[in-house]
Scaffold this active site. Sequence first.
Site, PDB file in Angstrom:
ATOM      1  N   HIS A  17     -65.732 -19.323  56.723  1.00  0.00           N
ATOM      2  CA  HIS A  17     -65.826 -19.990  55.426  1.00  0.00           C
ATOM      3  C   HIS A  17     -64.472 -20.558  55.021  1.00  0.00           C
ATOM      4  CE1 HIS A  17     -66.756 -20.653  51.215  1.00  0.00           C
ATOM      5  NE2 HIS A  17     -65.828 -19.788  50.855  1.00  0.00           N
ATOM      6  N   LYS A  37     -61.965 -21.703  68.032  1.00  0.00           N
ATOM      7  CA  LYS A  37     -62.600 -20.377  67.992  1.00  0.00           C
ATOM      8  C   LYS A  37     -62.572 -19.841  69.417  1.00  0.00           C
ATOM      9  CE  LYS A  37     -65.338 -17.166  66.069  1.00  0.00           C
ATOM     10  NZ  LYS A  37     -64.923 -16.272  64.968  1.00  0.00           N
ATOM     11  N   SER A  41     -68.979 -13.980  70.067  1.00  0.00           N
ATOM     12  CA  SER A  41     -70.170 -13.307  70.595  1.00  0.00           C
ATOM     13  C   SER A  41     -71.339 -13.595  69.657  1.00  0.00           C
ATOM     14  CB  SER A  41     -69.925 -11.802  70.728  1.00  0.00           C
ATOM     15  OG  SER A  41     -69.481 -11.247  69.510  1.00  0.00           O
ATOM     16  N   GLU A 116     -59.391 -19.598  64.458  1.00  0.00           N
ATOM     17  CA  GLU A 116     -60.096 -18.501  63.794  1.00  0.00           C
ATOM     18  C   GLU A 116     -60.265 -17.334  64.756  1.00  0.00           C
ATOM     19  OE1 GLU A 116     -64.512 -17.255  62.276  1.00  0.00           O
ATOM     20  OE2 GLU A 116     -64.022 -19.396  62.267  1.00  0.00           O
ATOM     21  N   GLY A 119     -63.848 -10.878  64.521  1.00  0.00           N
ATOM     22  CA  GLY A 119     -63.779  -9.536  63.957  1.00  0.00           C
ATOM     23  C   GLY A 119     -62.592  -9.395  63.029  1.00  0.00           C
ATOM     24  N   ASN A 176     -61.660 -13.090  49.250  1.00  0.00           N
ATOM     25  CA  ASN A 176     -62.990 -13.679  49.382  1.00  0.00           C
ATOM     26  C   ASN A 176     -64.036 -12.631  49.004  1.00  0.00           C
ATOM     27  OD1 ASN A 176     -64.908 -15.724  50.193  1.00  0.00           O
ATOM     28  ND2 ASN A 176     -65.288 -14.494  52.014  1.00  0.00           N
ATOM     29  N   GLN A 177     -64.696 -12.829  47.865  1.00  0.00           N
ATOM     30  CA  GLN A 177     -65.654 -11.835  47.388  1.00  0.00           C
ATOM     31  C   GLN A 177     -66.947 -11.926  48.190  1.00  0.00           C
ATOM     32  OE1 GLN A 177     -66.680 -12.033  43.234  1.00  0.00           O
ATOM     33  NE2 GLN A 177     -67.618 -10.003  43.222  1.00  0.00           N
TER      34      GLN A 177
END
Length: 227
Positions: A17, A37, A41, A116, A119, A176-177
């Site tokens: 995001h 990226k 997985s 990015e 995990g 980030n909520q």
Amino acid sequence: MKEFFITGTDTDAGKTHVTSLLLKLLAQHKKQAIGFKPLASGCEMAFDQLVNADALILMESATVSAKYDIINPFAFAPAIAPHIAAEQAGVTITADKLSSAYKNVKQQGADYILTEGAGGWALPISNTDYLYNWVKAEQLPVILVVGMKLGCLNHALLTAAHMQSMGINCIGWIANQVDPNMDEYQANLDSLKLRLPFPILAISPYSEQTPKLQIYKTLLENFALNT
């Protein structure tokens, strides 16, 4: 060329995001930007190859186009830790292979490369190595995405402490909520602001839909224009 690594406190902290919005912000300011990226997985077959939804989002948000296998060189079907999925697939992931793949991204002509992670911060790439060692070797500045939910204080502070112990250049963090029902959200946010040794770049409130880019005004000022 400016390069950054976006990591998170946990799986589903909001890395994709945030990376996607950063790419869109850079596009707004006429910057040539690409997402990377390296490991993914939980991929599915499409067009005769394994593809990852997060990697596709980065491709859609970027202003520089590239083939899928350049954006996501290591793709695995099982939705498990990448190093376990790689072992099951008979694939060996090494720092040298990651650097080779990264060189391919650098050759795409972008002004900005946003990588990015997968995990959280301490992600194994094999039984003997971790993704953060590659990040350090490449000397990538890091942006930490803190998934605001129960447990985020421990996750964020441990991540920050490890980064500092390695001499990682973390340029800031983003709240980030991810849990709309988080108790004492503001108190937790204030605690993180007090304790994290890095500046806060932006706050992303929870939303069922993608937040408007205006939410990232502070991030735009701190990142897109001043880096």
